[in-house]
Design a protein around this motif. Structure first.
Motif, PDB file in Angstrom:
ATOM      1  N   PHE A  23       0.827  -1.204   0.000  1.00 57.00           N
ATOM      2  CA  PHE A  23       0.000   0.000   0.000  1.00 57.00           C
ATOM      3  C   PHE A  23       0.865   1.260   0.000  1.00 57.00           C
ATOM      4  CE2 PHE A  23      -2.929  -3.100   1.786  1.00 57.00           C
ATOM      5  CZ  PHE A  23      -4.138  -2.761   1.197  1.00 57.00           C
ATOM      6  N   HIS A  24       0.250   2.362  -0.453  1.00 55.68           N
ATOM      7  CA  HIS A  24       0.800   3.692  -0.181  1.00 55.68           C
ATOM      8  C   HIS A  24      -0.260   4.475   0.582  1.00 55.68           C
ATOM      9  CE1 HIS A  24       2.851   7.506  -0.446  1.00 55.68           C
ATOM     10  NE2 HIS A  24       1.682   8.031  -0.798  1.00 55.68           N
ATOM     11  N   PHE A  25       0.156   5.183   1.623  1.00 53.28           N
ATOM     12  CA  PHE A  25      -0.772   5.920   2.471  1.00 53.28           C
ATOM     13  C   PHE A  25      -0.522   7.423   2.371  1.00 53.28           C
ATOM     14  CE2 PHE A  25       0.213   1.861   4.613  1.00 53.28           C
ATOM     15  CZ  PHE A  25      -1.033   1.268   4.501  1.00 53.28           C
ATOM     16  N   ASP A  26      -1.622   8.175   2.288  1.00 53.69           N
ATOM     17  CA  ASP A  26      -1.489   9.623   2.422  1.00 53.69           C
ATOM     18  C   ASP A  26      -1.106   9.982   3.858  1.00 53.69           C
ATOM     19  OD1 ASP A  26      -2.314  10.143  -0.257  1.00 53.69           O
ATOM     20  OD2 ASP A  26      -4.396   9.840   0.356  1.00 53.69           O
ATOM     21  N   PHE A  27      -1.660   9.221   4.813  1.00 59.55           N
ATOM     22  CA  PHE A  27      -1.403   9.461   6.236  1.00 59.55           C
ATOM     23  C   PHE A  27      -1.196   8.119   6.940  1.00 59.55           C
ATOM     24  CE2 PHE A  27      -4.078  12.866   4.710  1.00 59.55           C
ATOM     25  CZ  PHE A  27      -3.544  14.016   5.267  1.00 59.55           C
ATOM     26  N   ALA A  28      -0.202   8.061   7.812  1.00 59.69           N
ATOM     27  CA  ALA A  28      -0.045   6.942   8.747  1.00 59.69           C
ATOM     28  C   ALA A  28      -0.167   7.510  10.153  1.00 59.69           C
ATOM     29  CB  ALA A  28       1.306   6.259   8.573  1.00 59.69           C
ATOM     30  N   VAL A  29      -1.060   6.933  10.950  1.00 58.19           N
ATOM     31  CA  VAL A  29      -1.389   7.481  12.268  1.00 58.19           C
ATOM     32  C   VAL A  29      -1.093   6.444  13.331  1.00 58.19           C
ATOM     33  CG1 VAL A  29      -3.220   8.453  13.709  1.00 58.19           C
ATOM     34  CG2 VAL A  29      -3.224   8.891  11.235  1.00 58.19           C
ATOM     35  N   SER A  30      -0.304   6.834  14.325  1.00 58.20           N
ATOM     36  CA  SER A  30       0.083   5.899  15.378  1.00 58.20           C
ATOM     37  C   SER A  30       0.310   6.631  16.692  1.00 58.20           C
ATOM     38  CB  SER A  30       1.377   5.170  14.985  1.00 58.20           C
ATOM     39  OG  SER A  30       1.794   4.300  16.011  1.00 58.20           O
ATOM     40  N   SER A  31       0.027   5.955  17.785  1.00 55.33           N
ATOM     41  CA  SER A  31       0.445   6.415  19.108  1.00 55.33           C
ATOM     42  C   SER A  31       1.645   5.583  19.533  1.00 55.33           C
ATOM     43  CB  SER A  31      -0.703   6.277  20.112  1.00 55.33           C
ATOM     44  OG  SER A  31      -1.134   4.931  20.167  1.00 55.33           O
ATOM     45  N   PHE A  32       2.149   5.832  20.739  1.00 59.24           N
ATOM     46  CA  PHE A  32       3.315   5.076  21.213  1.00 59.24           C
ATOM     47  C   PHE A  32       3.385   5.136  22.722  1.00 59.24           C
ATOM     48  CE2 PHE A  32       4.308   8.973  18.921  1.00 59.24           C
ATOM     49  CZ  PHE A  32       4.721   9.813  19.929  1.00 59.24           C
ATOM     50  N   GLY A  33       4.347   4.397  23.294  1.00 54.44           N
ATOM     51  CA  GLY A  33       4.374   4.189  24.728  1.00 54.44           C
ATOM     52  C   GLY A  33       5.102   5.232  25.543  1.00 54.44           C
ATOM     53  N   GLY A  34       6.019   5.980  24.933  1.00 55.60           N
ATOM     54  CA  GLY A  34       6.784   6.957  25.689  1.00 55.60           C
ATOM     55  C   GLY A  34       7.858   7.602  24.832  1.00 55.60           C
ATOM     56  N   PHE A  35       8.832   8.221  25.501  1.00 58.44           N
ATOM     57  CA  PHE A  35       9.935   8.899  24.825  1.00 58.44           C
ATOM     58  C   PHE A  35      11.241   8.542  25.519  1.00 58.44           C
ATOM     59  CE2 PHE A  35       6.183  11.437  24.088  1.00 58.44           C
ATOM     60  CZ  PHE A  35       6.295  11.859  22.774  1.00 58.44           C
ATOM     61  N   ASP A  36      12.328   8.453  24.741  1.00 55.49           N
ATOM     62  CA  ASP A  36      13.632   8.220  25.357  1.00 55.49           C
ATOM     63  C   ASP A  36      14.240   9.552  25.802  1.00 55.49           C
ATOM     64  OD1 ASP A  36      14.794   9.458  23.138  1.00 55.49           O
ATOM     65  OD2 ASP A  36      15.482   7.578  22.241  1.00 55.49           O
ATOM     66  N   ALA A  51       6.693  -0.455   8.907  1.00 58.23           N
ATOM     67  CA  ALA A  51       6.292  -0.855   7.557  1.00 58.23           C
ATOM     68  C   ALA A  51       5.300   0.146   6.978  1.00 58.23           C
ATOM     69  CB  ALA A  51       5.673  -2.252   7.588  1.00 58.23           C
ATOM     70  N   ALA A  52       4.378   0.628   7.801  1.00 59.58           N
ATOM     71  CA  ALA A  52       3.417   1.629   7.323  1.00 59.58           C
ATOM     72  C   ALA A  52       4.096   2.959   7.047  1.00 59.58           C
ATOM     73  CB  ALA A  52       2.301   1.807   8.343  1.00 59.58           C
ATOM     74  N   PHE A  53       4.992   3.380   7.938  1.00 62.05           N
ATOM     75  CA  PHE A  53       5.699   4.640   7.746  1.00 62.05           C
ATOM     76  C   PHE A  53       6.567   4.615   6.490  1.00 62.05           C
ATOM     77  CE2 PHE A  53       5.777   6.530  12.319  1.00 62.05           C
ATOM     78  CZ  PHE A  53       4.389   6.575  12.300  1.00 62.05           C
TER      79      PHE A  53
END
Length: 276
Positions: free
Chosen positions: A167-180, A198-200
């Protein structure tokens, strides 16, 4: 328990299989009981017609809550902030766009906010996200398939990754667990991180989301691989090291301010850090 009177042995097996997992793919069920995918698909059509389940591209889920109590508690954490974030993200995505939606409670808030759109093409490894869109026929929803993992209905593994690569995406949307300590997004589960990467790889814009409870947490490993976020949507001003890391990468910070109503995302506080 689900009443199964009048169902065939195969249909009962399919329902129990989906009930145990929350969501199951046609491919996996066909392989396990040694029948064709078309046979499973016919059974799913029959079961959907009798209101036992909801079909999606490649699989089906039950019409009941998918989540265990622990995940339900997670969903309720920082809910107001997640909803503000979701409203901002939904307003960034125009009708007709192709969108990757990841797994997690914040992403599910985004899915609900996107229900107002007239048309979208959504690809997701989240059975929960697919269930949300089941009542929105104007949104074309494709579920990646893969192995079910966790109470949030995540589908992971090489099959899901290979699907995303097509696929190609106009937008990939994700959350995450924290920051280093360097301000880079991190998360806990390597299999779910692999999906996001893979999506990014195939997205024009990469939108990350984090409520304020994530600012002081550090998860197992960095999430982004060779990519950087184009946008970071938060519900409060982040610490300086997070803002600095985003600015260095040329990303945009959007703060969904608490004092604004959820529907008024156009007036929410925005900062184009890369211009500073």
């Amino acid at each position: 328990m689900i009443a199964m009177d009048g169902l065939t042995t195969r249909q009962q097996w399919i329902l129990r299989h989906i009930q145990d997992r929350g969501f199951a793919t046609i491919e996996a069920m066909a392989e396990e009981i040694n029948v064709s995918a078309q046979t499973v698909r016919r059974e799913l059509i029959e079961l959907e017609g009798r209101n036992y389940l909801i079909r999606f591209h490649g699989g089906a889920g039950l019409r009941q809550d998918l989540f265990r109590i622990g995940y339900a508690q997670k969903i309720s954490t920082s809910l107001e902030g997640k909803q503000r974030i979701a409203t901002v993200v939904a307003d960034m995505i125009p009708p007709g766009a192709s969108v990757y939606l990841d797994v997690g409670s914040t992403v599910e808030c985004v899915a609900r906010a996107l229900g107002k759109h007239s048309s979208l093409h959504v690809v997701t490894p989240s059975a929960a996200v697919a269930m949300i869109f089941s009542t929105h026929p104007q949104i074309d929803t494709f579920v990646t398939g893969g192995s079910l993992r966790g109470a949030n209905g995540a589908l992971v593994g090489i099959h899901a990754i290979r699907t995303l690569a097509s696929f190609h995406f106009d937008f990939a949307v994700s959350s995450f667990g924290g920051f280093d300590p360097e301000g880079q997004p991190t998360d806990f589960d390597p299999e779910k991180i692999a999906l996001r990467q893979a999506a990014f790889d195939n997205a024009s814009r990469r939108i990350g989301m984090a409520d304020a409870t994530k600012f002081d947490k550090t998860a197992l490993r960095r999430m982004l691989g060779g990519h950087q976020l184009t946008d970071l949507i938060v519900d409060a001003e982040p610490p300086a090291h997070i803002a600095a890391a985003l600015a260095q990468a040329g990303g945009r910070l959007v703060v969904a301010a608490a004092e604004q109503p959820l529907a008024a995302s156009a007036s929410m506080s925005k900062r184009q850090i890369s211009e500073n």
